[in-house]
Design a protein around this motif. Structure first.
Motif, mmCIF file in Angstrom:
data_model
loop_
_atom_site.group_PDB
_atom_site.id
_atom_site.type_symbol
_atom_site.label_atom_id
_atom_site.label_comp_id
_atom_site.label_asym_id
_atom_site.label_seq_id
_atom_site.Cartn_x
_atom_site.Cartn_y
_atom_site.Cartn_z
ATOM 1 N N LYS A 1 1.020 -1.188 -0.093
ATOM 2 C CA LYS A 1 0.111 0.088 0.088
ATOM 3 C C LYS A 1 0.980 1.252 -0.143
ATOM 4 C CE LYS A 1 -4.239 -1.810 2.030
ATOM 5 N NZ LYS A 1 -5.201 -1.375 3.082
ATOM 6 N N TYR A 2 0.573 2.340 -0.660
ATOM 7 C CA TYR A 2 1.240 3.502 -0.700
ATOM 8 C C TYR A 2 0.149 4.610 -0.543
ATOM 9 C CZ TYR A 2 4.506 7.186 -1.947
ATOM 10 O OH TYR A 2 5.101 8.266 -2.136
ATOM 11 N N LEU A 3 0.537 5.719 0.203
ATOM 12 C CA LEU A 3 -0.164 6.805 0.563
ATOM 13 C C LEU A 3 0.297 8.111 0.015
ATOM 14 C CD1 LEU A 3 -2.194 8.313 2.387
ATOM 15 C CD2 LEU A 3 -0.539 8.668 4.025
ATOM 16 N N TYR A 4 -0.444 8.483 -0.958
ATOM 17 C CA TYR A 4 -0.184 9.748 -1.677
ATOM 18 C C TYR A 4 -0.878 11.053 -0.862
ATOM 19 C CZ TYR A 4 0.779 6.927 -5.695
ATOM 20 O OH TYR A 4 1.474 6.319 -6.732
ATOM 21 N N VAL B 1 -3.483 3.400 -1.662
ATOM 22 C CA VAL B 1 -3.825 2.534 -2.855
ATOM 23 C C VAL B 1 -2.642 1.428 -2.778
ATOM 24 C CG1 VAL B 1 -2.534 3.925 -4.343
ATOM 25 C CG2 VAL B 1 -4.168 2.331 -5.363
ATOM 26 N N HIS B 2 -3.293 0.146 -3.343
ATOM 27 C CA HIS B 2 -2.327 -0.893 -3.383
ATOM 28 C C HIS B 2 -1.680 -0.943 -4.636
ATOM 29 C CE1 HIS B 2 -1.005 -5.248 -3.193
ATOM 30 N NE2 HIS B 2 -0.908 -5.008 -1.907
ATOM 31 N N LEU B 3 -0.150 -1.034 -4.610
ATOM 32 C CA LEU B 3 0.407 -0.817 -5.996
ATOM 33 C C LEU B 3 1.600 -2.096 -6.164
ATOM 34 C CD1 LEU B 3 1.127 2.959 -6.233
ATOM 35 C CD2 LEU B 3 -0.671 1.677 -7.586
ATOM 36 N N GLU C 1 4.397 6.373 -11.827
ATOM 37 C CA GLU C 1 3.570 6.536 -12.875
ATOM 38 C C GLU C 1 2.261 7.326 -12.425
ATOM 39 O OE1 GLU C 1 0.418 4.077 -15.359
ATOM 40 O OE2 GLU C 1 2.479 3.123 -14.958
ATOM 41 N N LYS C 2 1.873 7.384 -11.313
ATOM 42 C CA LYS C 2 0.748 7.977 -10.755
ATOM 43 C C LYS C 2 1.096 9.490 -10.401
ATOM 44 C CE LYS C 2 -2.360 4.866 -11.065
ATOM 45 N NZ LYS C 2 -3.433 5.178 -12.090
ATOM 46 N N SER D 1 0.896 15.162 -11.875
ATOM 47 C CA SER D 1 1.821 16.474 -11.841
ATOM 48 C C SER D 1 1.492 17.293 -13.225
ATOM 49 C CB SER D 1 3.303 16.251 -11.911
ATOM 50 O OG SER D 1 3.694 15.415 -13.324
ATOM 51 N N LYS D 2 0.688 16.486 -13.918
ATOM 52 C CA LYS D 2 0.172 17.309 -15.392
ATOM 53 C C LYS D 2 -0.988 18.316 -14.979
ATOM 54 C CE LYS D 2 1.613 13.545 -18.198
ATOM 55 N NZ LYS D 2 1.128 12.537 -18.879
#
Length: 95
Positions: A26-29, A71-73, A81-82, A87-88
């Motif tokens: 899991k990663y936290l943005y 989200v689980h990546l 990539e996310k 960033s766009k």
């Protein structure tokens, strides 16, 4: 951020993610966005169909919205990539 600096940043981030995290994980943005419905919807759409848990909170004056996404990546490349997709969107600050 210019392209060269951003590539250095992402290379360093990938290295840190490989060293400190067991993948898949899991990663936290965390993002700060001007409170603009279009911008928040664009961020939501980037994480559509990923199983992400998205929490939004407006600032006291309502000028900005903080968005936390868990989200689980599969790997650090998916994390980066996310970040690149988000960033766009103009005015978004990644924390």
């Amino acid at each position: 951020m210019d392209k060269e600096k951003s590539e250095e940043f992402y290379a360093r981030l990938k290295e840190q993610l490989l060293e400190n995290t067991k993948w898949p994980s899991k990663y936290l943005y965390k993002f700060i966005v001007p409170s603009d419905t279009d911008k928040t919807e664009r961020i939501h759409s980037i994480f559509d169909n990923t199983g992400a848990v998205i929490e939004s909170k407006k600032s006291k004056k309502g000028t900005y919205t903080s968005i936390s996404i868990t989200v689980h990546l599969e790997n650090p490349d998916a994390v980066i990539e996310k970040y690149k997709e988000v960033s766009k969107i103009e005015g978004v600050i990644s924390l």
